[in-house]
Design an enzyme around this catalytic site. Sequence first.
Site, PDB file in Angstrom:
ATOM      1  N   ASP A 110     -74.794  -9.125  25.355  1.00 13.75           N
ATOM      2  CA  ASP A 110     -74.097 -10.035  24.436  1.00 13.75           C
ATOM      3  C   ASP A 110     -74.585 -11.474  24.657  1.00 13.75           C
ATOM      4  O   ASP A 110     -74.831 -12.221  23.716  1.00 13.75           O
ATOM      5  CB  ASP A 110     -72.579  -9.995  24.674  1.00 13.75           C
ATOM      6  CG  ASP A 110     -71.989  -8.621  24.364  1.00 13.75           C
ATOM      7  OD1 ASP A 110     -72.669  -7.831  23.679  1.00 13.75           O
ATOM      8  OD2 ASP A 110     -70.860  -8.328  24.818  1.00 13.75           O
ATOM      9  N   SER A 140     -75.565  -5.366  32.375  1.00 13.07           N
ATOM     10  CA  SER A 140     -74.281  -4.976  31.791  1.00 13.07           C
ATOM     11  C   SER A 140     -74.265  -5.286  30.306  1.00 13.07           C
ATOM     12  O   SER A 140     -75.112  -6.028  29.794  1.00 13.07           O
ATOM     13  CB  SER A 140     -73.149  -5.732  32.480  1.00 13.07           C
ATOM     14  OG  SER A 140     -73.200  -7.095  32.087  1.00 13.07           O
ATOM     15  N   LYS A 141     -73.269  -4.731  29.641  1.00 15.30           N
ATOM     16  CA  LYS A 141     -73.094  -4.995  28.216  1.00 15.30           C
ATOM     17  C   LYS A 141     -72.960  -6.506  27.986  1.00 15.30           C
ATOM     18  O   LYS A 141     -73.470  -7.045  27.018  1.00 15.30           O
ATOM     19  CB  LYS A 141     -71.852  -4.254  27.720  1.00 15.30           C
ATOM     20  CG  LYS A 141     -71.613  -4.396  26.233  1.00 15.30           C
ATOM     21  CD  LYS A 141     -70.344  -3.717  25.805  1.00 15.30           C
ATOM     22  CE  LYS A 141     -69.164  -4.655  25.737  1.00 15.30           C
ATOM     23  NZ  LYS A 141     -69.296  -5.771  24.812  1.00 15.30           N
ATOM     24  N   ARG A 142     -72.274  -7.151  28.908  1.00 13.45           N
ATOM     25  CA  ARG A 142     -72.077  -8.603  28.770  1.00 13.45           C
ATOM     26  C   ARG A 142     -73.403  -9.360  28.781  1.00 13.45           C
ATOM     27  O   ARG A 142     -73.563 -10.352  28.086  1.00 13.45           O
ATOM     28  CB  ARG A 142     -71.167  -9.119  29.900  1.00 13.45           C
ATOM     29  CG  ARG A 142     -69.710  -8.749  29.727  1.00 13.45           C
ATOM     30  CD  ARG A 142     -68.810  -9.966  29.898  1.00 13.45           C
ATOM     31  NE  ARG A 142     -69.094 -10.698  31.140  1.00 13.45           N
ATOM     32  CZ  ARG A 142     -68.633 -10.335  32.337  1.00 13.45           C
ATOM     33  NH1 ARG A 142     -67.881  -9.254  32.442  1.00 13.45           N
ATOM     34  NH2 ARG A 142     -68.911 -11.040  33.403  1.00 13.45           N
TER      35      ARG A 142
END
Length: 506
Positions: A268, A263-265
Amino acid sequence: MKVRVRFAPSPTGGLHLGGVRTVLYNYLFARAHGGDFVLRIEDTDQTRFVPGAEQYIMDCLAWCGLEPDESPVKGGPFVPYRQSERKSMYRQYAMQLVASGNAYYAFDTPEELEKMRQEHRKDEHSAAQYDSSTRLLMRNSLTLSPSETEALIVAGTPYVIRIKVPEHTTIHISDMIRGEIAFDSSLVDDKVLLKADGMPTYHLAVVVDDYLMQISHAFRGEEWLPSAPVHVLLWDYLGWKAHMPLWAHLPLILKPDGNGKLSKRDGDRLGFPVFAMNWHDPKTNEITKGFKEMGFMPQAFVNMLAMLGWNDGTGQELFSLDELVSRFSIERVHKGGAKFDFEKAKWFNHQYIQHTDNDTLATLALPFIEANGATPTHELVTTVAGLIKDRCTLLSDFWTQGHFFFATPELVEKAAIADKWNEQKQAFFSSWTQVLAELPIWNAIDLETSFNDHVLLHGIKKGEVMLPFRIMLVGGKYGPGVFAIAEVIGKEETIGRMNTTMVAIG
Ligand code: GLU
């Protein structure tokens, strides 16, 4: 039958690398079979619409060199390619399904739906579905008489149209990657096909458009597999089964540890991009970094994505797009998820940088250099590219590894010189700067000869003055051959940096 494939994103945010891989596999398949690659924007869910997201998707495809043959901007024989602009086409098919008994009107309010979901749940973890076990408890045209139904519609009562999924049957899907898959229809809920605002849901629109646009093969992420039985039923109920595309559900791209979907998370958290290009979320104003802006070459990014879930069986990892077109086959795509490995992604980029000519690299690297405030000529960046490309993994490294060619560096490692500085070194460097000022030809070979001569003259160890010389020019203990650096930055700058350092430590 002509091969026609489609990428059908909903414009809701950044384009995940899994989405780009779906584009790529579609694109390769279309090219290999002389087919058409269609971009269709699935924007029927107005609540999730994000301004700018459609343009962003098209920009990402352009950057990757995976341009569609038909799209909202390019047009094509099946315009329009934006589902919101096709709104008026869908209702008739929903009505056809109601007429044939395969769909029904449902008038339930949100409160009634919630009550049913809670009261009929089978366990504490999941709410009850609207399906064959609950539909007869609800307010719909299966439980109301035709005249009651008619009256509600005439009175303007909001309604949706739901598919009527059959009870206790097995729905078969044949998938090009997974083979035959069987679904128990009792586990499939009566999905909404047409919403109260008259818009179709994804389920109706995807089937109608795949049919109307004559899509022959539908490749999409594995996350859509649970929806596939609904789609298969719709193809059947609409009488189009013979035209149903061949499906392939592509494996998930997993977190680096293999634990769930990337995921994008995760990006990050672990410090790597997950989107193709920078995504500026207009709602939160948050900017999420993309592979492009991080310094990936599109060809490397595409090559890396091709290998996330596929190989040609030979161990070869580097493929040009043309080679991929001729070697790729959807049947060789793995069933299991592919772990994303950022180090491997960088390895691909490093390889592509090594195989790219310096002139092209200069064009690609210049924006990353200019972003740091320097404005070197293309010619200078081309020369520097030749000297440092083996040290560059990302295009941004042309700045981090080569900034001292484009701007006078900070003397970061001053202490490394100052700690061991002595009169002998002072004498060596101050007299050598004078020799350099008179040097008739300024190139790396003559500079090195002059340096060696001067080392002998001063009876000093070469090793003792080499590192200080590098730090004077670079600011740190890195970089390509120091005489090559001096040649490129020129006589005045070389002598200037040496003098400045001597003043700074003296
Ligand atoms: N609109 C869906 C998405 O956002 C498309 C899924 C499909 O290809 O059927 O991914």
